[in-house]
Write a protein that holds these residues in place. Structure first.
Motif, PDB file in Angstrom:
ATOM      1  N   ASP A  91       9.067  20.078   5.392  1.00 21.07           N
ATOM      2  CA  ASP A  91       9.030  21.460   5.854  1.00 21.07           C
ATOM      3  C   ASP A  91      10.411  22.073   5.692  1.00 21.07           C
ATOM      4  O   ASP A  91      11.410  21.458   6.041  1.00 21.07           O
ATOM      5  CB  ASP A  91       8.610  21.489   7.326  1.00 21.07           C
ATOM      6  CG  ASP A  91       8.218  22.882   7.746  1.00 21.07           C
ATOM      7  OD1 ASP A  91       8.188  23.766   6.876  1.00 21.07           O
ATOM      8  OD2 ASP A  91       7.925  23.073   8.940  1.00 21.07           O
ATOM      9  N   LYS A  93      11.241  24.933   7.125  1.00 21.76           N
ATOM     10  CA  LYS A  93      11.571  25.812   8.257  1.00 21.76           C
ATOM     11  C   LYS A  93      12.799  25.333   9.046  1.00 21.76           C
ATOM     12  O   LYS A  93      13.697  26.144   9.304  1.00 21.76           O
ATOM     13  CB  LYS A  93      10.356  25.912   9.184  1.00 21.76           C
ATOM     14  CG  LYS A  93      10.508  26.906  10.302  1.00 21.76           C
ATOM     15  CD  LYS A  93       9.184  27.114  11.020  1.00 21.76           C
ATOM     16  CE  LYS A  93       9.304  28.134  12.124  1.00 21.76           C
ATOM     17  NZ  LYS A  93       9.889  27.575  13.337  1.00 21.76           N
ATOM     18  N   GLU A  97      16.311  27.496   9.322  1.00 18.41           N
ATOM     19  CA  GLU A  97      16.814  27.963  10.618  1.00 18.41           C
ATOM     20  C   GLU A  97      18.192  27.393  10.913  1.00 18.41           C
ATOM     21  O   GLU A  97      19.013  28.053  11.547  1.00 18.41           O
ATOM     22  CB  GLU A  97      15.817  27.591  11.716  1.00 18.41           C
ATOM     23  CG  GLU A  97      14.616  28.516  11.681  1.00 18.41           C
ATOM     24  CD  GLU A  97      13.512  28.118  12.622  1.00 18.41           C
ATOM     25  OE1 GLU A  97      13.716  27.150  13.381  1.00 18.41           O
ATOM     26  OE2 GLU A  97      12.454  28.761  12.591  1.00 18.41           O
ATOM     27  N   PHE A 141      20.348  28.879  24.461  1.00 20.61           N
ATOM     28  CA  PHE A 141      19.439  28.339  23.447  1.00 20.61           C
ATOM     29  C   PHE A 141      18.470  29.414  22.960  1.00 20.61           C
ATOM     30  O   PHE A 141      18.191  29.530  21.765  1.00 20.61           O
ATOM     31  CB  PHE A 141      18.676  27.156  24.046  1.00 20.61           C
ATOM     32  CG  PHE A 141      17.689  26.522  23.111  1.00 20.61           C
ATOM     33  CD1 PHE A 141      18.121  25.714  22.077  1.00 20.61           C
ATOM     34  CD2 PHE A 141      16.328  26.746  23.256  1.00 20.61           C
ATOM     35  CE1 PHE A 141      17.217  25.136  21.211  1.00 20.61           C
ATOM     36  CE2 PHE A 141      15.424  26.178  22.397  1.00 20.61           C
ATOM     37  CZ  PHE A 141      15.874  25.364  21.373  1.00 20.61           C
ATOM     38  N   PHE A 142      17.960  30.221  23.894  1.00 24.04           N
ATOM     39  CA  PHE A 142      17.050  31.308  23.535  1.00 24.04           C
ATOM     40  C   PHE A 142      17.723  32.272  22.561  1.00 24.04           C
ATOM     41  O   PHE A 142      17.144  32.655  21.547  1.00 24.04           O
ATOM     42  CB  PHE A 142      16.627  32.079  24.791  1.00 24.04           C
ATOM     43  CG  PHE A 142      15.493  31.444  25.537  1.00 24.04           C
ATOM     44  CD1 PHE A 142      15.108  30.142  25.289  1.00 24.04           C
ATOM     45  CD2 PHE A 142      14.804  32.158  26.509  1.00 24.04           C
ATOM     46  CE1 PHE A 142      14.068  29.559  25.978  1.00 24.04           C
ATOM     47  CE2 PHE A 142      13.760  31.578  27.209  1.00 24.04           C
ATOM     48  CZ  PHE A 142      13.393  30.296  26.951  1.00 24.04           C
ATOM     49  N   THR A 145      18.179  30.597  19.187  1.00 22.19           N
ATOM     50  CA  THR A 145      16.897  30.394  18.504  1.00 22.19           C
ATOM     51  C   THR A 145      16.330  31.716  18.010  1.00 22.19           C
ATOM     52  O   THR A 145      15.807  31.816  16.897  1.00 22.19           O
ATOM     53  CB  THR A 145      15.882  29.735  19.447  1.00 22.19           C
ATOM     54  OG1 THR A 145      16.501  28.635  20.077  1.00 22.19           O
ATOM     55  CG2 THR A 145      14.664  29.268  18.690  1.00 22.19           C
ATOM     56  N   HIS A 146      16.444  32.739  18.860  1.00 16.35           N
ATOM     57  CA  HIS A 146      15.918  34.044  18.461  1.00 16.35           C
ATOM     58  C   HIS A 146      16.625  34.537  17.206  1.00 16.35           C
ATOM     59  O   HIS A 146      15.988  35.013  16.261  1.00 16.35           O
ATOM     60  CB  HIS A 146      16.096  35.037  19.603  1.00 16.35           C
ATOM     61  CG  HIS A 146      15.571  36.400  19.294  1.00 16.35           C
ATOM     62  ND1 HIS A 146      14.232  36.700  19.345  1.00 16.35           N
ATOM     63  CD2 HIS A 146      16.187  37.527  18.887  1.00 16.35           C
ATOM     64  CE1 HIS A 146      14.055  37.954  19.004  1.00 16.35           C
ATOM     65  NE2 HIS A 146      15.227  38.484  18.717  1.00 16.35           N
ATOM     66  N   THR A 149      15.595  32.190  14.097  1.00 12.68           N
ATOM     67  CA  THR A 149      14.229  32.354  13.587  1.00 12.68           C
ATOM     68  C   THR A 149      14.027  33.733  12.981  1.00 12.68           C
ATOM     69  O   THR A 149      13.342  33.882  11.966  1.00 12.68           O
ATOM     70  CB  THR A 149      13.193  32.138  14.699  1.00 12.68           C
ATOM     71  OG1 THR A 149      13.564  32.922  15.827  1.00 12.68           O
ATOM     72  CG2 THR A 149      13.107  30.688  15.082  1.00 12.68           C
ATOM     73  N   ALA A 150      14.624  34.756  13.593  1.00 11.83           N
ATOM     74  CA  ALA A 150      14.478  36.102  13.046  1.00 11.83           C
ATOM     75  C   ALA A 150      15.120  36.194  11.672  1.00 11.83           C
ATOM     76  O   ALA A 150      14.614  36.886  10.786  1.00 11.83           O
ATOM     77  CB  ALA A 150      15.104  37.122  13.991  1.00 11.83           C
ATOM     78  N   ALA A 153      12.783  34.150   9.191  1.00 10.69           N
ATOM     79  CA  ALA A 153      11.371  34.541   9.064  1.00 10.69           C
ATOM     80  C   ALA A 153      11.001  35.038   7.669  1.00 10.69           C
ATOM     81  O   ALA A 153      10.058  34.515   7.057  1.00 10.69           O
ATOM     82  CB  ALA A 153      11.030  35.580  10.122  1.00 10.69           C
ATOM     83  N   PRO A 154      11.702  36.046   7.113  1.00 13.09           N
ATOM     84  CA  PRO A 154      11.299  36.508   5.775  1.00 13.09           C
ATOM     85  C   PRO A 154      11.489  35.453   4.693  1.00 13.09           C
ATOM     86  O   PRO A 154      10.684  35.360   3.764  1.00 13.09           O
ATOM     87  CB  PRO A 154      12.195  37.725   5.527  1.00 13.09           C
ATOM     88  CG  PRO A 154      13.283  37.643   6.507  1.00 13.09           C
ATOM     89  CD  PRO A 154      12.806  36.830   7.660  1.00 13.09           C
ATOM     90  N   LEU A 156      11.203  32.235   5.108  1.00 10.81           N
ATOM     91  CA  LEU A 156      10.120  31.251   5.247  1.00 10.81           C
ATOM     92  C   LEU A 156       8.841  31.801   4.641  1.00 10.81           C
ATOM     93  O   LEU A 156       8.106  31.081   3.944  1.00 10.81           O
ATOM     94  CB  LEU A 156       9.915  30.944   6.727  1.00 10.81           C
ATOM     95  CG  LEU A 156       8.788  29.968   7.058  1.00 10.81           C
ATOM     96  CD1 LEU A 156       9.101  28.607   6.510  1.00 10.81           C
ATOM     97  CD2 LEU A 156       8.580  29.891   8.552  1.00 10.81           C
ATOM     98  N   TRP A 157       8.557  33.077   4.867  1.00 11.06           N
ATOM     99  CA  TRP A 157       7.290  33.642   4.383  1.00 11.06           C
ATOM    100  C   TRP A 157       7.267  33.750   2.871  1.00 11.06           C
ATOM    101  O   TRP A 157       6.203  33.779   2.262  1.00 11.06           O
ATOM    102  CB  TRP A 157       7.055  35.018   5.040  1.00 11.06           C
ATOM    103  CG  TRP A 157       5.820  35.048   5.838  1.00 11.06           C
ATOM    104  CD1 TRP A 157       4.748  35.856   5.631  1.00 11.06           C
ATOM    105  CD2 TRP A 157       5.498  34.237   6.973  1.00 11.06           C
ATOM    106  NE1 TRP A 157       3.780  35.591   6.575  1.00 11.06           N
ATOM    107  CE2 TRP A 157       4.203  34.615   7.400  1.00 11.06           C
ATOM    108  CE3 TRP A 157       6.141  33.239   7.668  1.00 11.06           C
ATOM    109  CZ2 TRP A 157       3.566  34.016   8.483  1.00 11.06           C
ATOM    110  CZ3 TRP A 157       5.519  32.648   8.745  1.00 11.06           C
ATOM    111  CH2 TRP A 157       4.258  33.037   9.138  1.00 11.06           C
ATOM    112  N   LEU A 160       6.086  30.092   1.880  1.00 12.48           N
ATOM    113  CA  LEU A 160       4.750  29.641   2.269  1.00 12.48           C
ATOM    114  C   LEU A 160       3.696  30.339   1.420  1.00 12.48           C
ATOM    115  O   LEU A 160       3.906  31.422   0.900  1.00 12.48           O
ATOM    116  CB  LEU A 160       4.490  29.924   3.753  1.00 12.48           C
ATOM    117  CG  LEU A 160       5.326  29.118   4.729  1.00 12.48           C
ATOM    118  CD1 LEU A 160       4.925  29.459   6.140  1.00 12.48           C
ATOM    119  CD2 LEU A 160       5.154  27.629   4.491  1.00 12.48           C
TER     120      LEU A 160
END
Lengths: 161, 327
Positions: A91, A93, A97, A141-142, A145-146, A149-150, A153-154, A156-157, A160
């Motif tokens: 993976d 992802k 990240e 951590f939040f 992580t935010h 991942t943000a 995101a593009p 990763l897409w 996939l």
């Protein structure tokens, strides 16, 4: 050809694909695969014949079987590796990240999180001796992580299906 | 004081405009008076303004903001938004992805989560053929109607049956999962804030280890996206758990994406038709609107373009007035 057919044609031209209840005929794929296999077999056969031609020319006949065994082992190993790769696709992802977390965009969050982890682990090491407000790094951590991942995101897409 | 001084200005301005030259002298006299207003008036006005603004700010500080008692951990990390293709207004579901997603549901999720509101027949023509779904339905057993003796027998499933739940009831599900009830997934995309993004993040967001100092209860797992961060469901999607029949590499994020799209279909099976109807409705209604505009202009054209003119008839004065008329 009624007036409403015009609208139906317009809608159908927009690319909404029709759902098929029956399985589509898959003749093309099945016909192509048997053609490929004989070609591979012939290649293998030629390789074998070449190796057979080479072995008598060598003076020491004892070495030849060993080489063949080694070659066979190598082939087996390669096959195993290929199987492993097929079985466990990796993976991307987590990698995306992590790259994002280490990028300049998320550097402040990463800095705060690392600092917090260091602080909290020190507190835990002190154990009962530590007198102060117990804290955790969930909020840091939040934020990290935010951000990560943000950012990923593009990317990763795009990868996939 | 402040109000009176504020009110005086427009009154004077109006008065200056409305009255003629005769009152110019008195208005100029008033202007000269206000220009030299006493210091105590300015001070009072400034203080009153500051007090009013200050009390408003204080009131907003006390009562204006939304009361929010949760800590960030209790609230949970808000899901990251992903550019889902099927959520665009002119796109349908990717039906190959739906098929893969159903495979993930069957092989991974279905051992704990039910999908009780989806019948086998709804897959036909969407991602599977009739024969495929018939064989899938026949793998399960369902209760028959009571026979002549009143006994309920078992029969193989039909297309009209609904997907069977893994547990008999909620209590059995709780007992099998250490007190945690796996929710039904039929409407889960509609039933959670964040929808597709939330579920995708939840499935893929399990960190390798919880952040330092975070409290994780016994038998729970840390997931930042779950409110409270402690979730009973462990990470289930690992690379290569499922082998896709179409050869797509079954990475964690690929499986999560497919299964989320499938769950979105389970919650909104009408989405494709809805968007199609929307395009039709917009096409027809915009055509009708254009026609109605044209008809209105056609009907109103003579009314809008006519001109009403009064031309008085030529008037001759009566005879007895002729002497006085100076023509």
């Amino acid at each position: 050809m009624g007036f409403t057919d015009f609208f139906t044609d317009v809608v159908s031209s927009l690319g909404f694909s029709e759902a098929q209840a029956e399985a589509p005929a898959a003749d093309v794929e099945t016909s192509s695969t048997p053609q490929d296999e004989p070609a591979e077999k012939t290649e293998e056969a030629t390789e074998e014949s070449e190796s057979a031609e080479e072995t008598p020319s060598e003076e020491s006949s004892e070495e030849a079987p060993e080489e063949e065994e080694a070659a066979a082992e190598e082939e087996e190993e390669e096959e195993e590796e290929e199987e492993e790769e097929e079985d466990e696709p990796e993976d991307i992802k987590p990698k995306l990240e992590e790259d994002c977390a280490n990028s300049a965009k998320c550097a402040p969050y990463k800095h705060h999180y690392d600092e917090c982890v260091e602080r909290v682990t020190r507190q835990e090491e002190e154990g009962d001796d530590f007198k102060g407000v117990k804290e955790d790094c969930v909020e840091e951590f939040f934020h990290l992580t935010h951000c990560a991942t943000a950012c990923a995101a593009p990317k990763l897409w795009r990868e996939l299906k | 004081m402040l109000a009176r001084s504020l009110l005086r200005v427009p009154n004077r301005a109006i008065a200056r405009q409305s009255l003629g030259k005769s009152t110019r002298a008195s208005s100029t006299a008033a202007g000269a008076e206000s220009a030299s207003s006493p210091f105590h008036l300015t001070l009072t006005a400034s203080l009153a303004t500051a007090a009013a603004a200050g009390s408003a700010a204080w009131y907003y500080h006390l009562y204006g903001q939304e009361a929010f008692a949760s800590t960030p951990a209790e609230e949970g990390l808000h899901p990251t938004q992903y550019p889902w293709v099927h959520q665009r207004f002119n796109k349908t579901f990717d039906h190959a992805a739906l098929r893969r997603g159903f495979q993930v549901y069957r092989e991974v999720c279905a051992s704990c989560h039910s999908l009780t509101r989806v019948p086998w027949r709804s897959f036909v023509g969407v991602m599977h053929t009739v024969d495929e779904m018939k064989t899938m339905a026949e793998e399960n057993e369902y209760d028959t109607e009571p026979n002549d003796q009143g006994d309920i027998e078992q029969r193989p499933g039909k297309l009209s049956d609904y997907i069977p739940a893994p547990y008999k009831n909620d209590e059995a599900a709780r007992a099998a999962n250490a007190g945690a009830l796996p929710p039904d997934l039929s409407l889960i995309v509609k039933g959670r804030h964040g929808g597709c993004d939330y579920i995708f993040n939840l499935l893929t967001g399990y960190p390798d280890e919880a952040p330092a100092g975070a409290a994780v209860a016994e038998g729970m797992n840390f997931n930042p996206y779950f409110p409270g961060t402690g979730i009973a469901m462990g990470r289930v999607l690992f690379d290569g758990v499922v082998e896709y029949e179409d050869g797509t590499p079954a990475t964690t994020s690929q499986m999560a994406k497919d299964v989320v799209e499938f769950l979105n279909w389970a919650a909104e099976p009408e989405m494709d038709d809805r968007k199609k109807m929307g395009v039709k409705a917009i096409a027809v209604l915009s055509g009708l609107f254009a026609i109605s505009v044209w008809v209105k202009r056609y009907k109103w054209a003579p009314i809008k373009s006519r001109k009403i003119v009064y031309s008085p008839p030529y008037w001759t004065p009566p005879l007895n007035m002729m002497a006085e008329w100076p023509v």
